[in-house]
Every structure is written in structure tokens, then in C-alpha cells.
Design a protein around this motif. Structure first.
Motif, PDB file in Angstrom:
ATOM      1  N   GLU A  63       0.833  -1.208   0.000  1.00 47.52           N
ATOM      2  CA  GLU A  63       0.000   0.000   0.000  1.00 47.52           C
ATOM      3  C   GLU A  63       0.869   1.260   0.000  1.00 47.52           C
ATOM      4  OE1 GLU A  63      -2.549  -0.483   3.384  1.00 47.52           O
ATOM      5  OE2 GLU A  63      -3.748  -2.043   2.399  1.00 47.52           O
ATOM      6  N   VAL A  64       1.954   1.237   0.762  1.00 50.64           N
ATOM      7  CA  VAL A  64       2.866   2.384   0.806  1.00 50.64           C
ATOM      8  C   VAL A  64       3.513   2.591  -0.562  1.00 50.64           C
ATOM      9  CG1 VAL A  64       5.082   3.175   1.738  1.00 50.64           C
ATOM     10  CG2 VAL A  64       3.315   2.319   3.271  1.00 50.64           C
ATOM     11  N   ARG A  65       3.990   1.505  -1.174  1.00 44.73           N
ATOM     12  CA  ARG A  65       4.613   1.623  -2.501  1.00 44.73           C
ATOM     13  C   ARG A  65       3.621   2.157  -3.524  1.00 44.73           C
ATOM     14  NH1 ARG A  65       6.790  -3.366  -0.977  1.00 44.73           N
ATOM     15  NH2 ARG A  65       5.359  -4.434  -2.388  1.00 44.73           N
ATOM     16  N   GLU A  66       2.381   1.680  -3.467  1.00 45.65           N
ATOM     17  CA  GLU A  66       1.351   2.140  -4.395  1.00 45.65           C
ATOM     18  C   GLU A  66       1.036   3.620  -4.169  1.00 45.65           C
ATOM     19  OE1 GLU A  66      -1.299   1.868  -7.557  1.00 45.65           O
ATOM     20  OE2 GLU A  66       0.259   0.471  -6.912  1.00 45.65           O
ATOM     21  N   ALA A  67       0.936   4.047  -2.911  1.00 53.13           N
ATOM     22  CA  ALA A  67       0.662   5.456  -2.599  1.00 53.13           C
ATOM     23  C   ALA A  67       1.797   6.343  -3.102  1.00 53.13           C
ATOM     24  CB  ALA A  67       0.462   5.638  -1.097  1.00 53.13           C
ATOM     25  N   LEU A  68       3.036   5.903  -2.963  1.00 56.30           N
ATOM     26  CA  LEU A  68       4.175   6.665  -3.494  1.00 56.30           C
ATOM     27  C   LEU A  68       4.079   6.752  -5.010  1.00 56.30           C
ATOM     28  CD1 LEU A  68       7.195   5.333  -1.407  1.00 56.30           C
ATOM     29  CD2 LEU A  68       6.354   7.679  -1.454  1.00 56.30           C
ATOM     30  N   LYS A  69       3.794   5.631  -5.638  1.00 54.32           N
ATOM     31  CA  LYS A  69       3.720   5.567  -7.099  1.00 54.32           C
ATOM     32  C   LYS A  69       2.630   6.488  -7.646  1.00 54.32           C
ATOM     33  CE  LYS A  69       2.981   2.218 -10.793  1.00 54.32           C
ATOM     34  NZ  LYS A  69       2.720   0.796 -11.085  1.00 54.32           N
ATOM     35  N   ARG A  70       1.500   6.529  -6.962  1.00 52.87           N
ATOM     36  CA  ARG A  70       0.353   7.337  -7.414  1.00 52.87           C
ATOM     37  C   ARG A  70       0.440   8.790  -6.971  1.00 52.87           C
ATOM     38  NH1 ARG A  70      -0.938   4.244 -11.276  1.00 52.87           N
ATOM     39  NH2 ARG A  70      -1.644   2.181 -10.684  1.00 52.87           N
ATOM     40  N   GLY A  71       1.415   9.124  -6.126  1.00 53.71           N
ATOM     41  CA  GLY A  71       1.567  10.504  -5.674  1.00 53.71           C
ATOM     42  C   GLY A  71       0.670  10.870  -4.509  1.00 53.71           C
ATOM     43  N   ARG A  72       0.005   9.899  -3.909  1.00 50.49           N
ATOM     44  CA  ARG A  72      -0.848  10.169  -2.747  1.00 50.49           C
ATOM     45  C   ARG A  72      -0.027  10.350  -1.477  1.00 50.49           C
ATOM     46  NH1 ARG A  72      -3.784   5.566  -4.900  1.00 50.49           N
ATOM     47  NH2 ARG A  72      -2.914   4.392  -3.166  1.00 50.49           N
ATOM     48  N   LEU A  73       1.234   9.956  -1.525  1.00 49.57           N
ATOM     49  CA  LEU A  73       2.132  10.043  -0.383  1.00 49.57           C
ATOM     50  C   LEU A  73       3.493  10.496  -0.900  1.00 49.57           C
ATOM     51  CD1 LEU A  73       2.551   9.281   2.669  1.00 49.57           C
ATOM     52  CD2 LEU A  73       3.283   7.045   1.861  1.00 49.57           C
ATOM     53  N   SER A  74       4.080  11.479  -0.230  1.00 47.14           N
ATOM     54  CA  SER A  74       5.407  11.941  -0.642  1.00 47.14           C
ATOM     55  C   SER A  74       6.467  11.225   0.187  1.00 47.14           C
ATOM     56  CB  SER A  74       5.535  13.452  -0.447  1.00 47.14           C
ATOM     57  OG  SER A  74       5.631  13.756   0.927  1.00 47.14           O
ATOM     58  N   LEU A  75       7.681  11.250  -0.314  1.00 47.73           N
ATOM     59  CA  LEU A  75       8.781  10.636   0.412  1.00 47.73           C
ATOM     60  C   LEU A  75       8.977  11.319   1.760  1.00 47.73           C
ATOM     61  CD1 LEU A  75      10.979   8.486   0.317  1.00 47.73           C
ATOM     62  CD2 LEU A  75      12.473  10.164  -0.750  1.00 47.73           C
ATOM     63  N   GLY A  76       8.818  12.635   1.798  1.00 50.91           N
ATOM     64  CA  GLY A  76       8.941  13.381   3.046  1.00 50.91           C
ATOM     65  C   GLY A  76       7.907  12.956   4.070  1.00 50.91           C
ATOM     66  N   GLU A  77       6.665  12.789   3.627  1.00 48.84           N
ATOM     67  CA  GLU A  77       5.607  12.338   4.531  1.00 48.84           C
ATOM     68  C   GLU A  77       5.909  10.937   5.047  1.00 48.84           C
ATOM     69  OE1 GLU A  77       1.764  14.605   2.552  1.00 48.84           O
ATOM     70  OE2 GLU A  77       2.408  12.680   1.753  1.00 48.84           O
TER      71      GLU A  77
END
Length: 104
Positions: free
Chosen positions: A27-41
Motif C-alpha cells: 500500500e505504501v509503494r502504491e501510494a508513493l507511485k500514485r503521488g498520494r504520499l510523498s517521500l517526506g511524509e
């Protein structure tokens, strides 16, 4: 070192926990990929599952970063290929964020 034998219940619990961790990481990898989560967050609010992920796997989940670019970034930022998120130092985190911050 020998691993102690597990009871059937302990084995089931361990398998369930492992499945939950794999799901959370996906889920984390998918959120990063889709831009729903930033690396900073992600680095600011990391969970136990994320803390044990290889930095390389997180980088490869970012848009525009594949295996080759992730390997190059790790080399340029002097981060070991085997480094896990929990093992990143303050300066390594800062360099990662500086390098991968969206250009605005």
C-alpha cells in the motif's frame, strides 16, 4: 543457531502478521507511485513495516525512478544498497529529500 519449533497457533499468527506487513508495504509503494504520499511524509511518519523496508525499494516506487535510477541515487548519495529506512542517518534523509523534492 537453531530456531525453536513453533506451535500451529504461533505459526498461523506469524504468517498472518507477515501477510499484514507485506500488504502495508504494498500500500505504501502504491501510494508513493500514485503521488498520494510523498517521500517526506513517509519518512516523517514511518511505521514499523516501512522502517524495515530497503531504501532502494522505496525509491523504485517513486514516479520516474526505476531500478537503474534508484541504484545511481543510492551511489551518488553514499547510501548502501542494503540500507533499510530505519538505518538512514539524518544527513542521508536530508540529501534524499533535497534530491527528490518536487521542482516547483
Amino acid at each position: 543457531m537453531t530456531v525453536p519449533p513453533l506451535t500451529t497457533e504461533e505459526r498461523r499468527a506469524a504468517l498472518a502478521k507477515a501477510a499484514l506487513v507485506r500488504r502495508e508495504r504494498a500500500e505504501v509503494r502504491e501510494a508513493l507511485k500514485r503521488g498520494r504520499l510523498s517521500l517526506g511524509e513517509l519518512l516523517a511518519a514511518e511505521s514499523d513495516a516501512v522502517r524495515k523496508m530497503p531504501v532502494r525499494a522505496l525509491l523504485e516506487s517513486l514516479p520516474g525512478v526505476g531500478k537503474a535510477r534508484a541504484a545511481r541515487l543510492l551511489h551518488e548519495l553514499e547510501i548502501s544498497e542494503s540500507r533499510r529506512v530505519r538505518g538512514l542517518g539524518v544527513q542521508q534523509r536530508e540529501r534524499l529529500l533535497e534530491r527528490l523534492a518536487p521542482q516547483g
